[in-house]
Scaffold this motif. Structure first.
Motif, PDB file in Angstrom:
ATOM      1  N   SER A 196      17.613  14.837   0.650  1.00 43.13           N
ATOM      2  CA  SER A 196      18.642  15.637   1.309  1.00 43.13           C
ATOM      3  C   SER A 196      19.190  14.838   2.483  1.00 43.13           C
ATOM      4  O   SER A 196      18.665  13.779   2.827  1.00 43.13           O
ATOM      5  CB  SER A 196      18.050  16.959   1.806  1.00 43.13           C
ATOM      6  OG  SER A 196      17.097  16.693   2.821  1.00 43.13           O
ATOM      7  N   LEU A 197      20.231  15.332   3.116  1.00 42.85           N
ATOM      8  CA  LEU A 197      20.843  14.649   4.251  1.00 42.85           C
ATOM      9  C   LEU A 197      20.020  14.946   5.506  1.00 42.85           C
ATOM     10  O   LEU A 197      20.460  15.618   6.426  1.00 42.85           O
ATOM     11  CB  LEU A 197      22.303  15.072   4.413  1.00 42.85           C
ATOM     12  CG  LEU A 197      23.160  14.267   5.380  1.00 42.85           C
ATOM     13  CD1 LEU A 197      23.219  12.801   4.957  1.00 42.85           C
ATOM     14  CD2 LEU A 197      24.554  14.831   5.471  1.00 42.85           C
ATOM     15  N   SER A 198      18.810  14.428   5.536  1.00 41.78           N
ATOM     16  CA  SER A 198      17.880  14.665   6.645  1.00 41.78           C
ATOM     17  C   SER A 198      18.204  13.743   7.817  1.00 41.78           C
ATOM     18  O   SER A 198      19.056  12.857   7.718  1.00 41.78           O
ATOM     19  CB  SER A 198      16.453  14.402   6.167  1.00 41.78           C
ATOM     20  OG  SER A 198      16.312  13.034   5.830  1.00 41.78           O
ATOM     21  N   HIS A 199      17.473  13.920   8.922  1.00 43.07           N
ATOM     22  CA  HIS A 199      17.658  13.053  10.084  1.00 43.07           C
ATOM     23  C   HIS A 199      17.293  11.608   9.739  1.00 43.07           C
ATOM     24  O   HIS A 199      17.925  10.669  10.225  1.00 43.07           O
ATOM     25  CB  HIS A 199      16.823  13.545  11.266  1.00 43.07           C
ATOM     26  CG  HIS A 199      17.345  14.822  11.859  1.00 43.07           C
ATOM     27  ND1 HIS A 199      18.583  14.893  12.468  1.00 43.07           N
ATOM     28  CD2 HIS A 199      16.818  16.056  11.922  1.00 43.07           C
ATOM     29  CE1 HIS A 199      18.793  16.124  12.884  1.00 43.07           C
ATOM     30  NE2 HIS A 199      17.735  16.860  12.562  1.00 43.07           N
ATOM     31  N   GLU A 200      16.281  11.438   8.896  1.00 37.36           N
ATOM     32  CA  GLU A 200      15.883  10.095   8.483  1.00 37.36           C
ATOM     33  C   GLU A 200      17.008   9.419   7.693  1.00 37.36           C
ATOM     34  O   GLU A 200      17.320   8.252   7.919  1.00 37.36           O
ATOM     35  CB  GLU A 200      14.612  10.159   7.636  1.00 37.36           C
ATOM     36  CG  GLU A 200      14.114   8.803   7.193  1.00 37.36           C
ATOM     37  CD  GLU A 200      12.881   8.891   6.303  1.00 37.36           C
ATOM     38  OE1 GLU A 200      12.607   7.894   5.619  1.00 37.36           O
ATOM     39  OE2 GLU A 200      12.225   9.948   6.285  1.00 37.36           O
ATOM     40  N   VAL A 201      17.614  10.156   6.777  1.00 39.47           N
ATOM     41  CA  VAL A 201      18.725   9.610   5.983  1.00 39.47           C
ATOM     42  C   VAL A 201      19.915   9.304   6.893  1.00 39.47           C
ATOM     43  O   VAL A 201      20.544   8.253   6.772  1.00 39.47           O
ATOM     44  CB  VAL A 201      19.124  10.579   4.852  1.00 39.47           C
ATOM     45  CG1 VAL A 201      20.432  10.164   4.205  1.00 39.47           C
ATOM     46  CG2 VAL A 201      18.018  10.661   3.816  1.00 39.47           C
ATOM     47  N   GLN A 202      20.200  10.200   7.817  1.00 38.08           N
ATOM     48  CA  GLN A 202      21.304   9.958   8.752  1.00 38.08           C
ATOM     49  C   GLN A 202      21.038   8.706   9.577  1.00 38.08           C
ATOM     50  O   GLN A 202      21.956   7.928   9.855  1.00 38.08           O
ATOM     51  CB  GLN A 202      21.491  11.165   9.662  1.00 38.08           C
ATOM     52  CG  GLN A 202      22.024  12.378   8.939  1.00 38.08           C
ATOM     53  CD  GLN A 202      22.056  13.619   9.821  1.00 38.08           C
ATOM     54  OE1 GLN A 202      22.027  13.531  11.042  1.00 38.08           O
ATOM     55  NE2 GLN A 202      22.096  14.787   9.197  1.00 38.08           N
ATOM     56  N   GLY A 203      19.778   8.492   9.950  1.00 36.40           N
ATOM     57  CA  GLY A 203      19.418   7.278  10.672  1.00 36.40           C
ATOM     58  C   GLY A 203      19.628   6.031   9.832  1.00 36.40           C
ATOM     59  O   GLY A 203      20.082   5.003  10.339  1.00 36.40           O
ATOM     60  N   ARG A 204      19.294   6.116   8.535  1.00 38.67           N
ATOM     61  CA  ARG A 204      19.520   4.967   7.645  1.00 38.67           C
ATOM     62  C   ARG A 204      20.999   4.658   7.507  1.00 38.67           C
ATOM     63  O   ARG A 204      21.404   3.500   7.472  1.00 38.67           O
ATOM     64  CB  ARG A 204      18.919   5.229   6.265  1.00 38.67           C
ATOM     65  CG  ARG A 204      17.434   4.984   6.210  1.00 38.67           C
ATOM     66  CD  ARG A 204      16.946   5.086   4.771  1.00 38.67           C
ATOM     67  NE  ARG A 204      16.010   6.183   4.712  1.00 38.67           N
ATOM     68  CZ  ARG A 204      15.846   7.026   3.707  1.00 38.67           C
ATOM     69  NH1 ARG A 204      16.577   6.895   2.627  1.00 38.67           N
ATOM     70  NH2 ARG A 204      14.963   7.989   3.764  1.00 38.67           N
ATOM     71  N   ILE A 205      21.823   5.696   7.415  1.00 39.22           N
ATOM     72  CA  ILE A 205      23.276   5.480   7.324  1.00 39.22           C
ATOM     73  C   ILE A 205      23.774   4.838   8.613  1.00 39.22           C
ATOM     74  O   ILE A 205      24.546   3.879   8.593  1.00 39.22           O
ATOM     75  CB  ILE A 205      24.016   6.804   7.041  1.00 39.22           C
ATOM     76  CG1 ILE A 205      23.651   7.336   5.660  1.00 39.22           C
ATOM     77  CG2 ILE A 205      25.530   6.606   7.142  1.00 39.22           C
ATOM     78  CD1 ILE A 205      24.124   8.751   5.389  1.00 39.22           C
ATOM     79  N   GLY A 206      23.313   5.339   9.745  1.00 38.33           N
ATOM     80  CA  GLY A 206      23.717   4.782  11.031  1.00 38.33           C
ATOM     81  C   GLY A 206      23.277   3.339  11.220  1.00 38.33           C
ATOM     82  O   GLY A 206      23.920   2.561  11.919  1.00 38.33           O
ATOM     83  N   ALA A 207      22.171   2.959  10.594  1.00 39.96           N
ATOM     84  CA  ALA A 207      21.625   1.609  10.750  1.00 39.96           C
ATOM     85  C   ALA A 207      22.282   0.581   9.837  1.00 39.96           C
ATOM     86  O   ALA A 207      21.998  -0.611   9.967  1.00 39.96           O
ATOM     87  CB  ALA A 207      20.121   1.636  10.497  1.00 39.96           C
ATOM     88  N   LEU A 208      23.130   1.008   8.901  1.00 38.51           N
ATOM     89  CA  LEU A 208      23.796   0.050   8.016  1.00 38.51           C
ATOM     90  C   LEU A 208      24.663  -0.892   8.843  1.00 38.51           C
ATOM     91  O   LEU A 208      25.418  -0.447   9.710  1.00 38.51           O
ATOM     92  CB  LEU A 208      24.655   0.782   6.978  1.00 38.51           C
ATOM     93  CG  LEU A 208      23.900   1.621   5.952  1.00 38.51           C
ATOM     94  CD1 LEU A 208      24.878   2.419   5.098  1.00 38.51           C
ATOM     95  CD2 LEU A 208      23.019   0.756   5.073  1.00 38.51           C
TER      96      LEU A 208
END
Length: 196
Positions: A117-129
């Protein structure tokens, strides 16, 4: 149905006036169809996405002093907006980034898989790209196609967000447009289309 079908009512009235038996199907019903969509976003993480653009409403600056957002920031912003929309309507989606350094080193980064799901961890991965190597797009499209084939959905979409031509050091001397890269990418898209 819950709504009157005006065309059916007029046709029934005409039939009755002409002495024919009129249809009793005078209502419309909305048929809810279940959505069965899977979308894979493939993000270009090549070095060119680190380029800054002109800031909106800013006076023209020299090319070496651009003050606007970077291309990678716009790509990430676009994919986040699309992700929130797809999550809201309940469609399955995944987000992968890609870059390359030659044909033996094509890297694909899973920021979000279909199972997550679009969790905080996933959002962090997107931000880290971040912006990295080259743009060997054909190989990345083939990888994304294999990921989509593993998903059991009626409609499968592959969305590539990129800032330009597919280029890589193995393609030979730089030419504009890079014919080999474009043709390889075209073939990869045709393969994806044939596989569904």
């Amino acid at each position: 149905g819950e709504e009157i079908d005006l065309n059916a009512v007029v046709a029934a009235h005409v039939d009755r006036r002409n002495g024919a038996s009129a249809s009793t199907k005078l209502y419309m019903a909305r048929q809810l169809t279940e959505r069965d969509v899977a979308v894979l976003f493939l993000l270009d993480l090549s070095a060119s996405t680190a380029t800054r653009l002109h800031a909106p409403h800013a006076p023209e600056a020299s090319p070496d002093k651009l003050e606007g957002p970077r291309v990678i920031d716009l790509i990430k912003e676009a994919v986040v907006l699309l992700s929130v929309s797809l999550a809201e309507i309940g469609d399955a989606y995944a987000i992968y980034g890609f870059s390359s350094n030659g044909r033996h080193n094509v890297e694909v980064y899973p920021a979000k898989t279909f199972a997550e799901s679009l969790s905080h961890e996933v959002q962090g991965r997107i931000g880290a790209l971040t912006s990295q190597g080259s743009t060997r797009m054909g190989a990345a499209v083939r990888h994304a196609t294999r990921r989509l084939k593993a998903i059991a959905s009626r409609a499968k979409l592959l969305v590539v967000l990129s800032d330009g031509y597919p280029e890589d050091e193995d393609y030979g001397k730089p030419v504009v447009p890079p014919t080999y890269g474009l043709r390889d990418t075209l073939v990869a898209f045709r393969e994806a289309e044939r596989s569904g």
